[in-house]
Scaffold this motif. Structure first.
Motif, PDB file in Angstrom:
ATOM      1  N   PHE A 116      14.826 -24.726  11.013  1.00  0.00           N
ATOM      2  CA  PHE A 116      15.909 -23.767  10.814  1.00  0.00           C
ATOM      3  C   PHE A 116      16.621 -23.352  12.103  1.00  0.00           C
ATOM      4  O   PHE A 116      17.848 -23.301  12.144  1.00  0.00           O
ATOM      5  CB  PHE A 116      15.373 -22.509  10.134  1.00  0.00           C
ATOM      6  N   ASP A 117      15.875 -23.023  13.146  1.00  0.00           N
ATOM      7  CA  ASP A 117      16.442 -22.340  14.308  1.00  0.00           C
ATOM      8  C   ASP A 117      16.963 -23.268  15.389  1.00  0.00           C
ATOM      9  O   ASP A 117      17.323 -22.805  16.477  1.00  0.00           O
ATOM     10  CB  ASP A 117      15.399 -21.401  14.919  1.00  0.00           C
ATOM     11  N   THR A 118      16.994 -24.554  15.140  1.00  0.00           N
ATOM     12  CA  THR A 118      17.460 -25.493  16.161  1.00  0.00           C
ATOM     13  C   THR A 118      18.880 -25.987  15.897  1.00  0.00           C
ATOM     14  O   THR A 118      19.353 -26.895  16.572  1.00  0.00           O
ATOM     15  CB  THR A 118      16.507 -26.706  16.239  1.00  0.00           C
ATOM     16  N   PHE A 119      19.548 -25.398  14.918  1.00  0.00           N
ATOM     17  CA  PHE A 119      20.909 -25.825  14.601  1.00  0.00           C
ATOM     18  C   PHE A 119      21.830 -25.686  15.802  1.00  0.00           C
ATOM     19  O   PHE A 119      22.600 -26.613  16.122  1.00  0.00           O
ATOM     20  CB  PHE A 119      21.460 -25.006  13.434  1.00  0.00           C
ATOM     21  N   ALA A 120      21.788 -24.545  16.481  1.00  0.00           N
ATOM     22  CA  ALA A 120      22.706 -24.299  17.604  1.00  0.00           C
ATOM     23  C   ALA A 120      22.461 -25.295  18.731  1.00  0.00           C
ATOM     24  O   ALA A 120      23.408 -25.716  19.410  1.00  0.00           O
ATOM     25  CB  ALA A 120      22.540 -22.869  18.105  1.00  0.00           C
ATOM     26  N   ILE A 121      21.203 -25.681  18.948  1.00  0.00           N
ATOM     27  CA  ILE A 121      20.891 -26.643  20.006  1.00  0.00           C
ATOM     28  C   ILE A 121      21.514 -28.005  19.680  1.00  0.00           C
ATOM     29  O   ILE A 121      22.137 -28.641  20.530  1.00  0.00           O
ATOM     30  CB  ILE A 121      19.373 -26.760  20.183  1.00  0.00           C
ATOM     31  N   VAL A 122      21.342 -28.459  18.441  1.00  0.00           N
ATOM     32  CA  VAL A 122      21.907 -29.748  18.031  1.00  0.00           C
ATOM     33  C   VAL A 122      23.428 -29.711  18.082  1.00  0.00           C
ATOM     34  O   VAL A 122      24.078 -30.652  18.566  1.00  0.00           O
ATOM     35  CB  VAL A 122      21.413 -30.116  16.623  1.00  0.00           C
ATOM     36  N   ASP A 123      24.008 -28.627  17.604  1.00  0.00           N
ATOM     37  CA  ASP A 123      25.471 -28.523  17.569  1.00  0.00           C
ATOM     38  C   ASP A 123      26.053 -28.499  18.975  1.00  0.00           C
ATOM     39  O   ASP A 123      27.107 -29.093  19.221  1.00  0.00           O
ATOM     40  CB  ASP A 123      25.867 -27.255  16.812  1.00  0.00           C
ATOM     41  N   ALA A 124      25.378 -27.833  19.906  1.00  0.00           N
ATOM     42  CA  ALA A 124      25.903 -27.729  21.260  1.00  0.00           C
ATOM     43  C   ALA A 124      25.646 -28.987  22.079  1.00  0.00           C
ATOM     44  O   ALA A 124      26.476 -29.356  22.924  1.00  0.00           O
ATOM     45  CB  ALA A 124      25.284 -26.528  21.970  1.00  0.00           C
ATOM     46  N   ALA A 125      24.536 -29.661  21.829  1.00  0.00           N
ATOM     47  CA  ALA A 125      24.144 -30.787  22.689  1.00  0.00           C
ATOM     48  C   ALA A 125      24.683 -32.128  22.209  1.00  0.00           C
ATOM     49  O   ALA A 125      25.199 -32.925  23.006  1.00  0.00           O
ATOM     50  CB  ALA A 125      22.623 -30.855  22.804  1.00  0.00           C
ATOM     51  N   THR A 126      24.561 -32.411  20.914  1.00  0.00           N
ATOM     52  CA  THR A 126      24.916 -33.760  20.445  1.00  0.00           C
ATOM     53  C   THR A 126      25.893 -33.768  19.281  1.00  0.00           C
ATOM     54  O   THR A 126      26.412 -34.826  18.930  1.00  0.00           O
ATOM     55  CB  THR A 126      23.648 -34.510  19.992  1.00  0.00           C
ATOM     56  N   HIS A 127      26.132 -32.645  18.629  1.00  0.00           N
ATOM     57  CA  HIS A 127      26.977 -32.589  17.430  1.00  0.00           C
ATOM     58  C   HIS A 127      26.484 -33.560  16.355  1.00  0.00           C
ATOM     59  O   HIS A 127      27.271 -34.108  15.578  1.00  0.00           O
ATOM     60  CB  HIS A 127      28.436 -32.890  17.763  1.00  0.00           C
ATOM     61  N   GLY A 128      25.183 -33.784  16.332  1.00  0.00           N
ATOM     62  CA  GLY A 128      24.606 -34.686  15.344  1.00  0.00           C
ATOM     63  C   GLY A 128      24.719 -36.151  15.701  1.00  0.00           C
ATOM     64  O   GLY A 128      24.256 -37.004  14.942  1.00  0.00           O
ATOM     65  N   GLY A 129      25.310 -36.473  16.834  1.00  0.00           N
ATOM     66  CA  GLY A 129      25.530 -37.861  17.217  1.00  0.00           C
ATOM     67  C   GLY A 129      24.408 -38.437  18.067  1.00  0.00           C
ATOM     68  O   GLY A 129      23.420 -37.746  18.351  1.00  0.00           O
ATOM     69  N   PRO A 130      24.542 -39.705  18.475  1.00  0.00           N
ATOM     70  CA  PRO A 130      25.657 -40.611  18.148  1.00  0.00           C
ATOM     71  C   PRO A 130      25.657 -41.012  16.675  1.00  0.00           C
ATOM     72  O   PRO A 130      24.600 -41.258  16.104  1.00  0.00           O
ATOM     73  CB  PRO A 130      25.387 -41.826  19.051  1.00  0.00           C
TER      74      PRO A 130
ATOM     75  N   ALA B  82      15.815 -37.397  22.448  1.00  0.00           N
ATOM     76  CA  ALA B  82      15.035 -36.831  23.544  1.00  0.00           C
ATOM     77  C   ALA B  82      15.690 -35.563  24.094  1.00  0.00           C
ATOM     78  O   ALA B  82      15.012 -34.584  24.428  1.00  0.00           O
ATOM     79  CB  ALA B  82      14.862 -37.861  24.654  1.00  0.00           C
ATOM     80  N   LEU B  83      17.013 -35.569  24.172  1.00  0.00           N
ATOM     81  CA  LEU B  83      17.737 -34.407  24.697  1.00  0.00           C
ATOM     82  C   LEU B  83      17.519 -33.173  23.835  1.00  0.00           C
ATOM     83  O   LEU B  83      17.180 -32.095  24.354  1.00  0.00           O
ATOM     84  CB  LEU B  83      19.224 -34.741  24.783  1.00  0.00           C
ATOM     85  N   ILE B  84      17.687 -33.298  22.524  1.00  0.00           N
ATOM     86  CA  ILE B  84      17.541 -32.111  21.672  1.00  0.00           C
ATOM     87  C   ILE B  84      16.072 -31.693  21.548  1.00  0.00           C
ATOM     88  O   ILE B  84      15.774 -30.502  21.397  1.00  0.00           O
ATOM     89  CB  ILE B  84      18.163 -32.345  20.279  1.00  0.00           C
ATOM     90  N   VAL B  85      15.147 -32.643  21.625  1.00  0.00           N
ATOM     91  CA  VAL B  85      13.722 -32.282  21.592  1.00  0.00           C
ATOM     92  C   VAL B  85      13.349 -31.496  22.844  1.00  0.00           C
ATOM     93  O   VAL B  85      12.670 -30.467  22.770  1.00  0.00           O
ATOM     94  CB  VAL B  85      12.843 -33.542  21.455  1.00  0.00           C
ATOM     95  N   ILE B  86      13.797 -31.962  23.998  1.00  0.00           N
ATOM     96  CA  ILE B  86      13.499 -31.261  25.251  1.00  0.00           C
ATOM     97  C   ILE B  86      14.086 -29.853  25.234  1.00  0.00           C
ATOM     98  O   ILE B  86      13.425 -28.876  25.612  1.00  0.00           O
ATOM     99  CB  ILE B  86      14.049 -32.065  26.451  1.00  0.00           C
ATOM    100  N   ALA B  87      15.340 -29.725  24.798  1.00  0.00           N
ATOM    101  CA  ALA B  87      15.979 -28.407  24.751  1.00  0.00           C
ATOM    102  C   ALA B  87      15.264 -27.483  23.774  1.00  0.00           C
ATOM    103  O   ALA B  87      15.041 -26.297  24.069  1.00  0.00           O
ATOM    104  CB  ALA B  87      17.450 -28.551  24.363  1.00  0.00           C
ATOM    105  N   ALA B  88      14.896 -28.005  22.601  1.00  0.00           N
ATOM    106  CA  ALA B  88      14.231 -27.176  21.600  1.00  0.00           C
ATOM    107  C   ALA B  88      12.838 -26.768  22.053  1.00  0.00           C
ATOM    108  O   ALA B  88      12.413 -25.616  21.853  1.00  0.00           O
ATOM    109  CB  ALA B  88      14.155 -27.932  20.270  1.00  0.00           C
ATOM    110  N   VAL B  89      12.107 -27.676  22.671  1.00  0.00           N
ATOM    111  CA  VAL B  89      10.763 -27.357  23.172  1.00  0.00           C
ATOM    112  C   VAL B  89      10.846 -26.331  24.288  1.00  0.00           C
ATOM    113  O   VAL B  89      10.073 -25.359  24.317  1.00  0.00           O
ATOM    114  CB  VAL B  89      10.063 -28.642  23.659  1.00  0.00           C
ATOM    115  N   TRP B  90      11.770 -26.521  25.219  1.00  0.00           N
ATOM    116  CA  TRP B  90      11.920 -25.577  26.329  1.00  0.00           C
ATOM    117  C   TRP B  90      12.248 -24.176  25.820  1.00  0.00           C
ATOM    118  O   TRP B  90      11.740 -23.184  26.343  1.00  0.00           O
ATOM    119  CB  TRP B  90      13.023 -26.069  27.258  1.00  0.00           C
ATOM    120  N   LYS B  91      13.092 -24.090  24.793  1.00  0.00           N
ATOM    121  CA  LYS B  91      13.479 -22.793  24.239  1.00  0.00           C
ATOM    122  C   LYS B  91      12.293 -22.089  23.581  1.00  0.00           C
ATOM    123  O   LYS B  91      12.188 -20.859  23.629  1.00  0.00           O
ATOM    124  CB  LYS B  91      14.600 -22.991  23.207  1.00  0.00           C
TER     125      LYS B  91
END
Length: 293
Positions: free
Chosen positions: A227-241, A158-167
């Protein structure tokens, strides 16, 4: 009568497109070719030794449960980002198009998120959802929901979806607003005179006229999610948990730069590129039939 530009020299058109072609060759075709070449090799992280292994790197992907799980995660993530991003942007565009006083202020505020870098968007939403001091996490806990994106896979997704949608909302908003402003007012007025309700006018007149814009944004949002959501995932969750939010583009980075599996990372990059191309072709082949130009 159709007008065409005629060049006196046969070489002039090629000369005019040469700079763009050079950019495409150097920054797209050359890296893509290098990726295809590396995907059939097994090499160390520093390129000191190389061994041709053929389709071994690709075969390992099909038999890797974690990679298949990442593919499933990417599918869910891309659908959520595309659907929510387009739907929310359309709603905001419709509301902004009806504003008369202070319209430029509202539109400027809605465009601002597009100027934010993806990594900044990831960190921004991470801070707001960080438990227990994040303002959103605090509000959720006050409502009785124990938010924890570090341990709960659904919360992290939910966190990375919200960040990606907002961006991406600002990008979608701009195109939808331009499309709404191009809808002929005479058609809307005629439907109003005939007694059509605002809801019926939107779904039978406005939305069909926006179908080319919607189709374009659907293609662009799918590509953005892959493609363009890598930075969001890396900054927010690092692919985790664990690896529950490790989408395919993040796996390419992790396996290549952290696990130092250069051949496997190149194979993943090749598969990712092929998947996006196939999805784009599918959309143009089947979805475009419902578009009314």
């Amino acid at each position: 009568m159709e007008k065409r530009v005629r060049f006196k020299s046969a070489w002039l058109p090629w000369l005019l497109v040469a700079p763009q072609m050079a950019i495409v060759l150097v920054f797209f075709f050359w890296p893509a070719g290098q990726t295809l070449y590396q995907s059939v090799l097994q090499e160390d992280a520093f390129g000191a030794s190389r061994e041709f292994v053929g389709w071994t790197n690709f075969s390992r992907l099909w038999h890797d449960p974690s990679y298949l799980a990442s593919a499933q995660t990417t599918a869910v993530f891309s659908v959520l980002v595309a659907v929510f991003g387009i739907a929310i942007a359309l709603l905001l565009a419709v509301m902004a198009n009806r504003v008369v006083r202070g319209a430029m202020v509202y539109r400027t505020l809605l465009i601002w998120p597009y100027a934010v870098a993806p990594v900044v968007a990831g960190v921004l939403w991470l801070m707001m959802f960080a438990s227990p001091w994040g303002v959103v996490a605090w509000a959720l806990q006050a409502l009785g929901y124990d938010w924890n994106h570090l341990l709960k896979s659904r919360d992290a997704m939910a966190l990375i979806v919200i960040a990606a949608v907002w961006k991406q909302i600002s990008y979608n908003f701009l195109f939808f607003l331009a499309g709404l402003q191009s809808v002929p007012t005479s058609v809307i007025e005629a439907a109003t005179i005939d007694g059509a309700t605002p809801w019926r006018r939107f779904w039978t007149i406005v939305f069909p006229l926006l179908s080319p814009t919607t189709f374009f944004l659907l293609v662009m949002n799918v590509i953005y999610a892959f493609f363009d959501t890598f930075a969001i995932v890396d900054a927010a969750t690092h692919g985790g948990p664990g690896k529950d939010t490790a989408i395919l583009v993040y796996r390419v980075y992790y396996d290549g730069f952290k696990a130092l599996d250069m051949g496997g990372s190149a194979a993943q990059s090749t598969v990712l590129m092929a998947v996006v191309i196939l999805l784009t072709v599918f959309q143009f082949r089947f979805v475009e039939k419902k578009v009314q130009y």
